[in-house]
Design an enzyme around this catalytic site. Structure first.
Site, PDB file in Angstrom:
ATOM      1  N   TYR A   1       0.984  -1.150  -0.039  1.00  0.00           N
ATOM      2  CA  TYR A   1      -0.075  -0.005   0.115  1.00  0.00           C
ATOM      3  C   TYR A   1       0.861   1.301  -0.109  1.00  0.00           C
ATOM      4  O   TYR A   1       0.355   2.493  -0.225  1.00  0.00           O
ATOM      5  CB  TYR A   1      -0.979   0.025   1.107  1.00  0.00           C
ATOM      6  CG  TYR A   1      -2.038  -1.139   1.306  1.00  0.00           C
ATOM      7  CD1 TYR A   1      -2.122  -1.906   0.412  1.00  0.00           C
ATOM      8  CD2 TYR A   1      -2.618  -1.297   2.414  1.00  0.00           C
ATOM      9  CE1 TYR A   1      -2.966  -2.888   0.496  1.00  0.00           C
ATOM     10  CE2 TYR A   1      -3.669  -2.307   2.457  1.00  0.00           C
ATOM     11  CZ  TYR A   1      -3.896  -3.343   1.376  1.00  0.00           C
ATOM     12  OH  TYR A   1      -4.575  -4.366   1.585  1.00  0.00           O
TER      13      TYR A   1
ATOM     14  N   HIS B   1       0.757 -11.676   1.628  1.00  0.00           N
ATOM     15  CA  HIS B   1      -0.343 -10.934   0.972  1.00  0.00           C
ATOM     16  C   HIS B   1      -1.072 -11.882   0.043  1.00  0.00           C
ATOM     17  O   HIS B   1      -2.292 -11.638  -0.369  1.00  0.00           O
ATOM     18  CB  HIS B   1       0.181  -9.718   0.268  1.00  0.00           C
ATOM     19  CG  HIS B   1      -0.716  -8.603  -0.032  1.00  0.00           C
ATOM     20  ND1 HIS B   1      -0.431  -7.113   0.415  1.00  0.00           N
ATOM     21  CD2 HIS B   1      -1.975  -8.730  -0.167  1.00  0.00           C
ATOM     22  CE1 HIS B   1      -1.489  -6.444   0.006  1.00  0.00           C
ATOM     23  NE2 HIS B   1      -2.342  -7.430  -0.286  1.00  0.00           N
TER      24      HIS B   1
HETATM   25  P1  NAP Z   1     -14.381  -1.123   1.126  1.00  0.00           P
HETATM   26  O1  NAP Z   1     -13.758  -1.191   2.638  1.00  0.00           O
HETATM   27  O2  NAP Z   1     -15.159  -2.283   0.633  1.00  0.00           O
HETATM   28  O3  NAP Z   1     -14.999  -0.141   0.674  1.00  0.00           O
HETATM   29  C1  NAP Z   1     -14.359   1.335   0.555  1.00  0.00           C
HETATM   30  C2  NAP Z   1     -15.393   2.414   0.224  1.00  0.00           C
HETATM   31  O4  NAP Z   1     -16.640   2.272   0.976  1.00  0.00           O
HETATM   32  C3  NAP Z   1     -14.733   3.600   0.104  1.00  0.00           C
HETATM   33  O5  NAP Z   1     -15.113   4.381  -1.270  1.00  0.00           O
HETATM   34  C4  NAP Z   1     -15.366   4.413   1.168  1.00  0.00           C
HETATM   35  O6  NAP Z   1     -15.628   5.844   1.008  1.00  0.00           O
HETATM   36  C5  NAP Z   1     -16.741   3.680   1.296  1.00  0.00           C
HETATM   37  N1  NAP Z   1     -17.436   3.569   2.503  1.00  0.00           N
HETATM   38  C6  NAP Z   1     -16.629   3.322   3.640  1.00  0.00           C
HETATM   39  N2  NAP Z   1     -17.599   3.445   4.852  1.00  0.00           N
HETATM   40  C7  NAP Z   1     -18.683   3.984   4.228  1.00  0.00           C
HETATM   41  C8  NAP Z   1     -19.892   4.424   4.877  1.00  0.00           C
HETATM   42  N3  NAP Z   1     -20.197   4.347   6.133  1.00  0.00           N
HETATM   43  N4  NAP Z   1     -20.955   4.864   4.343  1.00  0.00           N
HETATM   44  C9  NAP Z   1     -20.668   5.056   2.902  1.00  0.00           C
HETATM   45  N5  NAP Z   1     -19.620   4.689   2.276  1.00  0.00           N
HETATM   46  C10 NAP Z   1     -18.420   4.235   2.790  1.00  0.00           C
HETATM   47  O7  NAP Z   1     -12.913  -1.477   0.166  1.00  0.00           O
HETATM   48  P2  NAP Z   1     -11.370  -1.216   0.641  1.00  0.00           P
HETATM   49  O8  NAP Z   1     -11.152  -0.019   1.531  1.00  0.00           O
HETATM   50  O9  NAP Z   1     -10.679  -1.095  -0.429  1.00  0.00           O
HETATM   51  O10 NAP Z   1     -11.189  -2.500   1.487  1.00  0.00           O
HETATM   52  C11 NAP Z   1     -11.119  -2.542   2.594  1.00  0.00           C
HETATM   53  C12 NAP Z   1      -9.682  -2.863   3.138  1.00  0.00           C
HETATM   54  O11 NAP Z   1      -9.326  -4.280   2.751  1.00  0.00           O
HETATM   55  C13 NAP Z   1      -8.530  -2.024   2.465  1.00  0.00           C
HETATM   56  O12 NAP Z   1      -8.506  -0.652   2.956  1.00  0.00           O
HETATM   57  C14 NAP Z   1      -7.394  -2.785   2.727  1.00  0.00           C
HETATM   58  O13 NAP Z   1      -6.922  -2.524   4.158  1.00  0.00           O
HETATM   59  C15 NAP Z   1      -7.996  -4.192   2.887  1.00  0.00           C
HETATM   60  N6  NAP Z   1      -7.574  -5.077   1.393  1.00  0.00           N
HETATM   61  C16 NAP Z   1      -7.003  -6.153   1.283  1.00  0.00           C
HETATM   62  C17 NAP Z   1      -6.655  -6.837   0.250  1.00  0.00           C
HETATM   63  C18 NAP Z   1      -5.847  -8.133   0.431  1.00  0.00           C
HETATM   64  O14 NAP Z   1      -5.564  -8.568  -0.959  1.00  0.00           O
HETATM   65  N7  NAP Z   1      -5.594  -8.499   1.414  1.00  0.00           N
HETATM   66  C19 NAP Z   1      -7.185  -6.409  -1.075  1.00  0.00           C
HETATM   67  C20 NAP Z   1      -8.282  -5.161  -1.007  1.00  0.00           C
HETATM   68  C21 NAP Z   1      -8.377  -4.676   0.091  1.00  0.00           C
HETATM   69  P3  NAP Z   1     -15.329   6.796   1.923  1.00  0.00           P
HETATM   70  O15 NAP Z   1     -13.676   6.928   2.112  1.00  0.00           O
HETATM   71  O16 NAP Z   1     -15.823   8.186   1.382  1.00  0.00           O
HETATM   72  O17 NAP Z   1     -15.702   6.572   3.160  1.00  0.00           O
END
Ligand code: NAP
Length: 670
Positions: free
Chosen positions: A448, A509
């Site tokens: 990241y 990862h």
């Molecule tokens: P996510 O959590 O599914 O979605 C994030 C999106 O949702 C953002 O656009 C955010 O916008 C919005 N959001 C969050 N809370 C909200 C709420 N209460 N109301 C409305 N919208 C909301 O996607 P992600 O952040 O990409 O994934 C979560 C985490 O998983 C990552 O940050 C990372 O740490 C981890 N990850 C791991 C892998 C892996 O391979 N291990 C892959 C992908 C992700 P705002 O910023 O406007 O709130």
């Protein structure tokens, strides 16, 4: 009639034995042998310690010189013999039971047990030595042997009416003492039987006062449930055989309003006719399976009514979240086959793994059921048995402390902040805002490119908010390719960039050609105290099967893509049964998809009903499935909202409606 004096003497003998177990007066039988002497005993099994105790103390012996037959039903003769041997085989007068020849191996034991008033025999002067001992007989016999102590609470079982008067106090006492636990739905199942392995555990518990193996006979130990509805007792015996063969818990689906003969008179516009003709009919069930989450495999038995399962089976299926559970339907019918009665049930538990159903004629015997079970292709059963008998068990979420204890012994919060695609000040502010809102779990990764910002934010928040390092749980990951090829360097680089003394958890990862080597390097950092727990990301069943045997420390966590449109219902229970916590990435569908999920009609409707947001419903759905959430956000309002997940709960029906949204739609390639 009570025989206080002999019982008191017997109890005194028992107490003496307990005080000096090695010098116990119990004379080992000629065939007393260790577990290893019997080819059908598994030294690692849940019963091994108890069977060893019974063998070493001569209380039980093999069913032959080679076999112990742990799964065979325990008989009244075996129980009498165990108690008689425990008492030191005192002299006794022949009682003359009509069905016991003088030379029978248990003749003295039966006479002695009758003399003591412990086992009375039947009214026709038979002892019934070969009969399987029922649960209510077991309770009564052990209770009498203990001097008939009064239980502190009486008659609390759902099926209390089925418990014979002589065993009423005994069953409550046996449960209170942890000797014989109640079954699913707080049933005692008085007519159920026990296997020889179970008898060994009960004897051990009864004599040692140890209830360590809670659940071997009750709700906690086994993870297979046999649930059945039986209006005329035809399905009941098959269900009882099934539960006995599998050492599973048995649950009777009891209608709130019982079916009378008139209700069951077909083609008379009877109650059964009307219900079967009405797809919306849902006859109410009395009681419920409170620990349904514990079960992985459910055998579901029912009679065929008008070619289909009775509607009360629909009520049962809709009452629980059965996602990921394997359901094996079986039915009884004198004439018709199973037809579509099983497949028509699938829509009522869409997330379950349904197996082909089987129809049995009324009066089917135990060996037919054994053959059927033996031929079932139940790959999960092995996992279930392993999970039930191993030390790593499904890990429970604590919604009070909002944390889960990992298999590494460390506590991890149930909700955190994901930081993918957050950089610079946006990242620092998001993490500080999260910590200020009570979030204590932060997920990052070397890939990241923001570990320095995370470290900075945590250090600043500790100083500004008075937080301690040990109150914050930081996860980072090393990436395939160059990082895993030189893991020591990559791990140290993560530690340096974060600069927080240690990391709480480090994950691989993705799978990679060097993943085992990289994990082994992480294991060394655990030894040095620089990493506290280890985990994997983007590992599924096949990958885990290959990977786990090659490493020493069982991963504490697997982080995979999980959201309502990609639910991984086959993978989650597999991981959880290994005692590994599951964490979901893209819980809201990921950037680019979040709006679609948050706008989903079903989710929005449920959110409205609870007065919460769609995001909160999705996150809560994850938590109720036992999945830790790490939503990503840079918006302080969203971050705070994403922590408020513990003031409401989704019903099983709501869980089932979200489960039905699964599209197997992955939102990223890995
Ligand atoms: P996510 O959590 O599914 O979605 C994030 C999106 O949702 C953002 O656009 C955010 O916008 C919005 N959001 C969050 N809370 C909200 C709420 N209460 N109301 C409305 N919208 C909301 O996607 P992600 O952040 O990409 O994934 C979560 C985490 O998983 C990552 O940050 C990372 O740490 C981890 N990850 C791991 C892998 C892996 O391979 N291990 C892959 C992908 C992700 P705002 O910023 O406007 O709130």
């Amino acid at each position: 009639m009570k025989k206080w004096k002999p019982i008191a003497l017997f109890m005194a003998a028992c107490i003496l034995c307990l005080l000096s177990m090695t010098a116990c007066a119990v004379e080992p039988s000629a065939s007393a042998a260790p577990v290893a002497a019997f080819s059908d005993l598994d030294a690692g099994a849940w019963y091994a310690e108890d069977v060893t105790y019974c063998l070493e103390n001569g209380l039980m012996d093999g069913s032959s010189s080679m076999a112990f037959s742990p799964n065979a039903p325990a008989s009244r003769a075996e129980l009498a013999a165990a108690l008689y041997r425990k008492a030191g085989k005192p002299e006794t007068e022949a009682r003359g039971f009509s069905d016991i020849p003088d030379q029978s191996w248990y003749a003295d034991a039966a006479s002695w047990a009758a003399e003591q008033g412990i086992i009375g025999g039947y009214s026709d002067n038979r002892f019934g030595g070969e009969d399987p001992v029922t649960r209510q007989q077991l309770a009564a016999i052990l209770w009498r042997s203990a001097g008939e102590p009064a239980p502190s609470e009486k008659g609390a079982f759902v099926d209390q009416a089925r418990i014979a008067a002589y065993a009423a106090d005994a069953s409550s006492w046996a449960q209170e003492q942890g000797i014989i636990n109640g079954k699913a739905g707080n049933q005692f199942d008085p007519h159920g039987t026990a296997t020889r392995a179970q008898l060994a555990v009960m004897l051990y518990r009864w004599m040692s006062g140890s209830t360590e193996k809670d659940g071997i006979f009750g709700m906690d130990g086994t993870q297979t449930l046999v649930a059945y509805f039986s209006a005329t007792n035809t399905t009941r015996s098959l269900a009882e055989y099934t539960a006995d063969i599998l050492s599973a818990d048995l649950y009777e689906i009891v209608p709130e309003v019982p079916y009378t003969d008139a209700d069951l008179a077909y083609y008379t516009n009877s109650r059964a006719d009307r219900e079967q003709n009405d797809p919306t009919a849902r006859p109410a069930i009395s009681g419920s399976v409170e620990n349904m989450a514990d079960y992985d495999v459910i055998f579901l038995g029912y009679p065929i009514w008008h070619g289909q399962a009775p509607r009360i089976i629909d009520t049962f299926l809709e009452s629980y979240d059965l996602t990921g559970k394997t359901i094996v339907p079986f039915c009884t019918s004198h004439s018709s086959g199973i037809g579509s009665s099983d497949t028509n049930l699938h829509a009522l538990a869409v997330g379950a793994n349904w197996r082909a159903g089987h129809r049995f004629a009324g009066g089917t015997d135990r060996s037919t059921i054994e053959d059927w079970i033996g031929g079932l292709d139940l790959p999960k059963l092995e996992t279930v048995v392993d999970a039930a008998t191993s030390t790593t068990r499904k890990t429970a979420f604590n919604f009070e402390s909002k944390s889960v204890t990992l298999n590494s012994g460390y506590e991890m919060p149930l909700n955190g902040l994901g930081t993918y695609s957050l950089y610079g000040d946006t990242c620092v502010n998001a993490v500080k805002s999260a910590l200020g809102s009570g979030v204590r779990l932060i997920d990052t990764a070397s890939a990241y490119g923001n570990e320095e910002e995370i470290g900075q934010a945590v250090r600043e928040a500790m100083a500004e908010l008075g937080l301690k390092r040990e109150n914050i749980f930081i996860i980072t990951k090393i990436y395939p390719g160059r990082e895993m090829a030189d893991p020591e360097r990559s791990i140290q680089a993560c530690l340096d960039r974060l600069d927080l003394d240690y990391v709480d958890m480090m994950l691989l990862h993705h799978p990679d050609q060097n993943d085992v080597k990289a994990y082994q390097a992480m294991e060394k950092f655990v030894e040095k105290g620089k990493i506290r727990s280890l985990g994997l990301s983007n590992w599924y069943v096949k990958e885990l099967e290959e990977f786990l045997p090659q490493v020493s420390i069982t991963p504490a966590l697997v982080q995979n893509e999980i959201h309502p449109y990609y639910q991984e219902n086959d993978v989650i229970p597999y991981i959880q049964n290994l005692g590994i916590v599951v964490q979901g990435w893209y819980p809201l569908g990921g950037r680019g998809h979040a709006a679609e999920l948050l706008g989903d009609e079903v989710i929005a409707g449920i959110a409205k009903a609870h007065g919460v947001s769609s995001a909160q419903v999705i996150l809560r759905w994850n938590l109720q499935k036992g999945v830790v959430v790490i939503p990503g956000s840079s918006n302080p309002d969203h971050i705070k909202e994403n922590t408020e997940l513990y003031g409401f709960a989704l019903t099983d029906q709501e869980m089932a409606r979200i489960n039905a949204l699964d599209r197997n739609e992955k939102h990223d390639w890995y």
